[in-house]
Write a protein that holds these residues in place. Structure first.
Motif, PDB file in Angstrom:
ATOM      1  N   LYS A 100       7.234  25.459  16.019  1.00 48.83           N
ATOM      2  CA  LYS A 100       7.086  25.472  17.481  1.00 48.83           C
ATOM      3  C   LYS A 100       8.353  24.937  18.150  1.00 48.83           C
ATOM      4  O   LYS A 100       8.863  25.523  19.110  1.00 48.83           O
ATOM      5  N   LYS A 101       8.856  23.824  17.642  1.00 50.00           N
ATOM      6  CA  LYS A 101      10.072  23.223  18.203  1.00 50.00           C
ATOM      7  C   LYS A 101      11.276  24.168  18.060  1.00 50.00           C
ATOM      8  O   LYS A 101      12.065  24.332  18.988  1.00 50.00           O
ATOM      9  N   VAL A 102      11.410  24.771  16.891  1.00 56.44           N
ATOM     10  CA  VAL A 102      12.530  25.686  16.647  1.00 56.44           C
ATOM     11  C   VAL A 102      12.448  26.895  17.575  1.00 56.44           C
ATOM     12  O   VAL A 102      13.447  27.288  18.183  1.00 56.44           O
ATOM     13  N   ASN A 103      11.267  27.478  17.701  1.00 55.93           N
ATOM     14  CA  ASN A 103      11.107  28.653  18.551  1.00 55.93           C
ATOM     15  C   ASN A 103      11.370  28.336  20.021  1.00 55.93           C
ATOM     16  O   ASN A 103      11.931  29.162  20.749  1.00 55.93           O
ATOM     17  N   GLU A 104      11.002  27.146  20.434  1.00 56.82           N
ATOM     18  CA  GLU A 104      11.278  26.710  21.805  1.00 56.82           C
ATOM     19  C   GLU A 104      12.797  26.618  22.033  1.00 56.82           C
ATOM     20  O   GLU A 104      13.313  27.117  23.039  1.00 56.82           O
ATOM     21  N   VAL A 105      13.502  26.010  21.093  1.00 56.18           N
ATOM     22  CA  VAL A 105      14.957  25.880  21.200  1.00 56.18           C
ATOM     23  C   VAL A 105      15.611  27.262  21.162  1.00 56.18           C
ATOM     24  O   VAL A 105      16.518  27.545  21.960  1.00 56.18           O
ATOM     25  N   LYS A 106      15.157  28.124  20.279  1.00 56.39           N
ATOM     26  CA  LYS A 106      15.718  29.471  20.192  1.00 56.39           C
ATOM     27  C   LYS A 106      15.549  30.222  21.517  1.00 56.39           C
ATOM     28  O   LYS A 106      16.496  30.849  22.003  1.00 56.39           O
ATOM     29  N   ALA A 107      14.366  30.150  22.096  1.00 59.69           N
ATOM     30  CA  ALA A 107      14.113  30.844  23.360  1.00 59.69           C
ATOM     31  C   ALA A 107      15.016  30.304  24.470  1.00 59.69           C
ATOM     32  O   ALA A 107      15.563  31.077  25.269  1.00 59.69           O
ATOM     33  N   MET A 108      15.184  28.996  24.502  1.00 63.20           N
ATOM     34  CA  MET A 108      16.051  28.389  25.524  1.00 63.20           C
ATOM     35  C   MET A 108      17.504  28.806  25.319  1.00 63.20           C
ATOM     36  O   MET A 108      18.215  29.089  26.292  1.00 63.20           O
TER      37      MET A 108
END
Length: 119
Positions: A100-108
């Protein structure tokens, strides 16, 4: 030049990195210390480091290039986590939280890169 500490994407990347150090790699076997543990740590801290380095650049194009590097490292963390999970080294809850954290950073990062390339 930008102040990286004011960027939300850097804050989230930093939190992701501290999560990797405090909650993820401690679950991995000791015999992975110089392989998967080392690789996951390097990939994790590469994300905020590339954001920081990009903030020191003078052009939007250079900044976007470093954000691209950060995005690549985020993908690397994502794969390391998947590998560790599939090898049964990580609890599902830790894997899910990291993903979840990685996907959030990737999207940002993707949104930021797009915005820089439009301007």
């Amino acid at each position: 030049m930008r102040d990286y500490k004011k960027l939300e994407v850097w804050k989230r990347a930093h939190l992701m990195t501290t999560f990797v150090y405090k909650d993820v790699v401690v679950q991995l076997p000791k015999d992975e210390m110089f392989a998967l543990v080392s690789q996951m740590k390097r990939a994790a801290y590469s994300v905020p480091l590339n954001i920081v380095e990009g903030c020191g650049r003078t052009t939007e194009k250079d900044f976007a290039r470093f954000l691209d590097h950060a995005l690549g490292s985020a993908h690397e963390v994502e794969y390391c986590a998947l590998l560790a999970f599939d090898l049964k080294f990580l609890d599902e809850s830790v894997y899910t939280d990291l993903n979840k954290k990685v996907n959030e950073v990737k999207a940002m990062l993707i949104a930021f890169i797009k915005a820089l390339r439009v301007s």
